[in-house]
Design an enzyme around this catalytic site. Structure first.
Site, PDB file in Angstrom:
ATOM      1  N   ARG A 230       0.995  -1.158   0.032  1.00  0.00           N
ATOM      2  CA  ARG A 230       0.029  -0.078   0.117  1.00  0.00           C
ATOM      3  C   ARG A 230       0.813   1.418  -0.055  1.00  0.00           C
ATOM      4  O   ARG A 230       0.348   2.184  -0.234  1.00  0.00           O
ATOM      5  CB  ARG A 230      -0.955  -0.039   1.324  1.00  0.00           C
ATOM      6  CG  ARG A 230      -2.108  -1.027   1.065  1.00  0.00           C
ATOM      7  CD  ARG A 230      -2.889  -1.133   2.366  1.00  0.00           C
ATOM      8  NE  ARG A 230      -2.254  -2.092   3.213  1.00  0.00           N
ATOM      9  CZ  ARG A 230      -2.716  -2.355   4.309  1.00  0.00           C
ATOM     10  NH1 ARG A 230      -3.642  -1.859   5.039  1.00  0.00           N
ATOM     11  NH2 ARG A 230      -2.028  -3.308   5.227  1.00  0.00           N
TER      12      ARG A 230
ATOM     13  N   THR B  20       1.783 -13.207  10.340  1.00  0.00           N
ATOM     14  CA  THR B  20       2.809 -12.702  11.480  1.00  0.00           C
ATOM     15  C   THR B  20       3.067 -13.905  11.939  1.00  0.00           C
ATOM     16  O   THR B  20       4.443 -13.902  12.740  1.00  0.00           O
ATOM     17  CB  THR B  20       2.059 -11.897  12.176  1.00  0.00           C
ATOM     18  OG1 THR B  20       0.563 -12.326  12.290  1.00  0.00           O
ATOM     19  CG2 THR B  20       1.803 -10.423  11.484  1.00  0.00           C
TER      20      THR B  20
ATOM     21  N   ARG C 160      42.585  47.421 -11.827  1.00  0.00           N
ATOM     22  CA  ARG C 160      41.562  47.628 -12.710  1.00  0.00           C
ATOM     23  C   ARG C 160      42.155  48.592 -13.731  1.00  0.00           C
ATOM     24  O   ARG C 160      43.341  49.454 -13.330  1.00  0.00           O
ATOM     25  CB  ARG C 160      40.328  47.968 -11.786  1.00  0.00           C
ATOM     26  CG  ARG C 160      40.632  49.099 -11.325  1.00  0.00           C
ATOM     27  CD  ARG C 160      39.237  49.763 -10.518  1.00  0.00           C
ATOM     28  NE  ARG C 160      39.636  51.219  -9.904  1.00  0.00           N
ATOM     29  CZ  ARG C 160      39.173  51.562  -8.689  1.00  0.00           C
ATOM     30  NH1 ARG C 160      38.521  50.833  -7.897  1.00  0.00           N
ATOM     31  NH2 ARG C 160      39.607  52.778  -8.252  1.00  0.00           N
TER      32      ARG C 160
HETATM   33  C1  UD1 Z   1      -1.541  -7.277  12.247  1.00  0.00           C
HETATM   34  C2  UD1 Z   1      -2.440  -8.283  13.398  1.00  0.00           C
HETATM   35  C3  UD1 Z   1      -3.545  -7.430  13.810  1.00  0.00           C
HETATM   36  C4  UD1 Z   1      -3.328  -6.061  14.251  1.00  0.00           C
HETATM   37  C5  UD1 Z   1      -2.459  -5.290  13.406  1.00  0.00           C
HETATM   38  C6  UD1 Z   1      -2.106  -3.876  14.058  1.00  0.00           C
HETATM   39  C7  UD1 Z   1      -1.962 -10.429  12.715  1.00  0.00           C
HETATM   40  C8  UD1 Z   1      -2.694 -11.598  12.056  1.00  0.00           C
HETATM   41  N1  UD1 Z   1      -2.797  -9.396  12.509  1.00  0.00           N
HETATM   42  O1  UD1 Z   1      -2.401  -7.103  11.144  1.00  0.00           O
HETATM   43  O2  UD1 Z   1      -4.479  -8.198  14.704  1.00  0.00           O
HETATM   44  O3  UD1 Z   1      -4.701  -5.304  14.721  1.00  0.00           O
HETATM   45  O4  UD1 Z   1      -1.350  -5.943  13.136  1.00  0.00           O
HETATM   46  O5  UD1 Z   1      -1.295  -3.130  13.047  1.00  0.00           O
HETATM   47  O6  UD1 Z   1      -1.047 -10.504  13.006  1.00  0.00           O
HETATM   48  N2  UD1 Z   1       4.896  -9.245   8.397  1.00  0.00           N
HETATM   49  C9  UD1 Z   1       5.797 -10.266   8.257  1.00  0.00           C
HETATM   50  N3  UD1 Z   1       5.603 -11.214   7.781  1.00  0.00           N
HETATM   51  C10 UD1 Z   1       4.511 -11.849   7.462  1.00  0.00           C
HETATM   52  C11 UD1 Z   1       3.440 -10.837   7.623  1.00  0.00           C
HETATM   53  C12 UD1 Z   1       3.855  -9.642   8.158  1.00  0.00           C
HETATM   54  O7  UD1 Z   1       7.069 -10.036   8.860  1.00  0.00           O
HETATM   55  O8  UD1 Z   1       4.325 -12.797   6.733  1.00  0.00           O
HETATM   56  C13 UD1 Z   1       5.110  -8.163   9.219  1.00  0.00           C
HETATM   57  C14 UD1 Z   1       5.223  -6.880   8.335  1.00  0.00           C
HETATM   58  O9  UD1 Z   1       5.993  -6.500   7.461  1.00  0.00           O
HETATM   59  C15 UD1 Z   1       4.524  -5.802   9.294  1.00  0.00           C
HETATM   60  C16 UD1 Z   1       3.832  -6.721  10.653  1.00  0.00           C
HETATM   61  O10 UD1 Z   1       4.491  -7.929  10.284  1.00  0.00           O
HETATM   62  O11 UD1 Z   1       5.757  -5.044   9.993  1.00  0.00           O
HETATM   63  C17 UD1 Z   1       2.301  -6.504  10.696  1.00  0.00           C
HETATM   64  O12 UD1 Z   1       1.871  -7.105   9.209  1.00  0.00           O
HETATM   65  P1  UD1 Z   1       0.625  -6.494   8.501  1.00  0.00           P
HETATM   66  O13 UD1 Z   1       0.085  -7.269   7.482  1.00  0.00           O
HETATM   67  O14 UD1 Z   1       0.743  -5.117   8.599  1.00  0.00           O
HETATM   68  O15 UD1 Z   1      -0.678  -6.819   9.729  1.00  0.00           O
HETATM   69  P2  UD1 Z   1      -1.972  -6.253   9.727  1.00  0.00           P
HETATM   70  O16 UD1 Z   1      -2.859  -6.902   8.693  1.00  0.00           O
HETATM   71  O17 UD1 Z   1      -2.011  -4.801   9.934  1.00  0.00           O
HETATM   72 CA    CA Z   2      -0.008  -3.475   9.882  1.00  0.00          CA
END
Ligand code: UD1
Ligand code: CA
Length: 460
Positions: free
Chosen positions: A18, A83, A441
């Site tokens: 995004r 995550t 000059r």
């Molecule tokens: C996550 C939480 C959500 C919370 C929100 C707060 C989960 C499933 N959800 O959602 O409950 O309310 O954060 O901001 O945890 N990342 C990785 N590897 C991955 C996926 C993500 O390293 O496979 C990292 C991303 O780079 C980022 C962070 O984890 O820094 C959060 O990931 P993101 O996809 O933004 O999670 P949200 O959908 O925001």
């Molecule tokens: Ca996030």
């Protein structure tokens, strides 16, 4: 209660689509500092010197930026995503009986105190603790579901919410502290049978609760949980950080005429009783002394300004300005410039890689490049140091109390010694001895009656 050893995992493997950027999300800057550095600072403030950063997308760029300051775990997307999977990727770093903080790399407003509050809950016996906040608009966040007694049951992601669950305004900040053995026992039990087909770290909460363990929820201010997913949130988070930085400076004795329009990087220092007008941008390792006045629209990058100096509408890059000196309006001080105390650097003056002694005046429309000027010198209007012959740069020196007239060119390398005068309009190519007057000059000739004569010839 026992104070366990702690380590930290920072999640930064996501693609951050995004942001619509070729730069990794966590390397975007807020108040002059990369986003991921705020996560590192929070972990360090909580006592973790060297966190583990989970990298994946643009791993090399993130590694390079954090080299020497963190350890790294690589998340391999071909083996899963989410995550929870990110934390599994860092499992090799999770050993012993201590506790681990888990935070995301895209939450620049999180504080060390937020982490410490989670750590205290774990030290007090909880298997894990999670940070929550109550938001006016919880859209997009995981919701915290509590049982009748008010204890946390589980977290449900926005995409998996029923309409009733979507009404819950308490959200998961995605910041946790777990006892390492508890986390390690839960990780292998994560499943990816959810709307996104991902391994959710959030499910660890329900798993541990199913084991009869207690998970504490610690509420913090909504602002601390602000995640950055796009450029709108980047600007919002930066504005919030700016309020923190400016608030701390004002509480420390700095006057800001309009703090909403004063842009100070994290780490800039400003002394008390300094007044900063709107439109000033203070960047990098800039240090401004006490009792200074920064009039509107100054940009200072890695600049050091002494006490009681005044700067107006000027650009100062990697340079130093002494106490009581005035700069501007519209001066440009470039890298390597050292201006002494009680000098006057006036309008449309550019100075590069030069030293200017105490009390010297360079009042208007002048270029000083690669020169060493003594004290108490006066440079007239329009003096140019010709430091470049198209191939190499040379230095000039001007001794104490010298007086350089208007529109003089000093062709480097050349020295004007102490107490010498250079006549206006001179192009100086030879050294001027101490106390001498140099005139370089052509002499003026007045041709009497020239205009009338030309007219008579019909040429005017
Ligand atoms: C996550 C939480 C959500 C919370 C929100 C707060 C989960 C499933 N959800 O959602 O409950 O309310 O954060 O901001 O945890 N990342 C990785 N590897 C991955 C996926 C993500 O390293 O496979 C990292 C991303 O780079 C980022 C962070 O984890 O820094 C959060 O990931 P993101 O996809 O933004 O999670 P949200 O959908 O925001
Ligand atoms: Ca996030």
């Amino acid at each position: 209660m026992r104070n366990m050893e702690s380590t930290a995992i920072i999640l930064a493997a996501g693609e951050g689509t995004r942001m619509k950027s070729s730069l990794h999300k966590v390397l975007h800057k807020l108040c002059g500092v990369e986003m991921v550095d705020y996560a590192l600072a929070a972990a360090q403030a909580a006592g973790v010197e060297r966190p583990v950063v989970v990298v994946g997308h643009a791993a090399e760029a993130v590694r390079e930026h954090l080299a020497g300051r963190a350890d790294f775990a690589l998340q391999d997307k071909s083996t899963g995503w989410g995550t929870g999977h990110a934390v599994m990727s860092a499992q090799a770093h999770l050993q012993g009986e201590g506790k681990v903080y888990i935070l995301a790399g895209d939450m620049p407003l999180l504080t060390g105190e937020d982490l410490l509050a989670l750590g205290r809950a774990v030290d007090a016996g909880a298997a894990g603790a999670m940070l929550t906040a109550v938001l006016a608009d919880p859209t997009g966040y995981g919701r915290v579901l509590r049982d009748a007694q008010g204890t946390v049951e589980r977290i449900v992601e926005q995409k998996d919410c029923t309409p009733a669950q979507a009404q819950v305004r308490e959200v998961n900040a995605s910041v946790y502290c777990f006892r390492i053995p508890a986390l390690l026992s839960a990780l292998p039990r994560l499943k990816n049978d959810n709307a996104q087909g991902e391994y959710y770290l959030t499910d660890v909460v329900a798993i541990l609760r199913g084991d009869g363990e207690r998970i504490a929820a610690v509420e913090t201010a909504a602002e601390h949980c602000m995640g950055v997913n796009d450029r709108v949130q980047l600007a919002q988070a930066e504005a919030a950080l700016r309020r923190r930085i400016n608030g701390a400076l004002m509480r420390g004795g700095v006057t800001m005429i309009d703090p909403e329009r004063t842009y100070v990087d994290a780490g800039v220092k400003i002394g008390r009783d300094t007044v900063v007008y709107p439109g000033c941008v203070l960047q990098g390792a800039t240090r401004v002394g006490e009792g200074c006045t920064l009039l509107p629209n100054c940009r200072l990058l890695d600049a050091v300004v002494g006490d009681k100096a005044t700067v107006e509408s000027s650009v100062l890059l990697s340079c130093a300005v002494g106490a009581g000196t005035t700069v501007g309006p519209n001066a440009y001080l470039r890298p390597g410039t050292r201006v002494g105390a009680h000098c006057r650097i006036g309008d449309f003056v550019e100075i590069k890689n030069s030293t200017i002694g105490d009390g010297t005046k360079v009042s208007h429309l002048t270029y000083v490049g690669d020169a060493d000027l003594g004290e108490g010198i006066n440079l007239g209007c329009g003096v140019v140091f010709s430091n470049y012959d198209g191939k190499s740069k040379y230095r000039c020196t001007v001794g104490d109390r010298a007086f350089i007239g208007c529109n003089v060119n000093l062709v480097a390398p050349v020295a004007v010694e102490a107490d010498a005068y250079v006549a206006a309009g001179s192009t100086v190519t030879k050294d001027v001895p101490a106390g001498a007057l140099a005139i370089a000059r052509s002499r003026q000739a007045n041709l009497a009656g020239w205009v009338a004569a030309r007219k008579a010839e019909g040429k005017l």
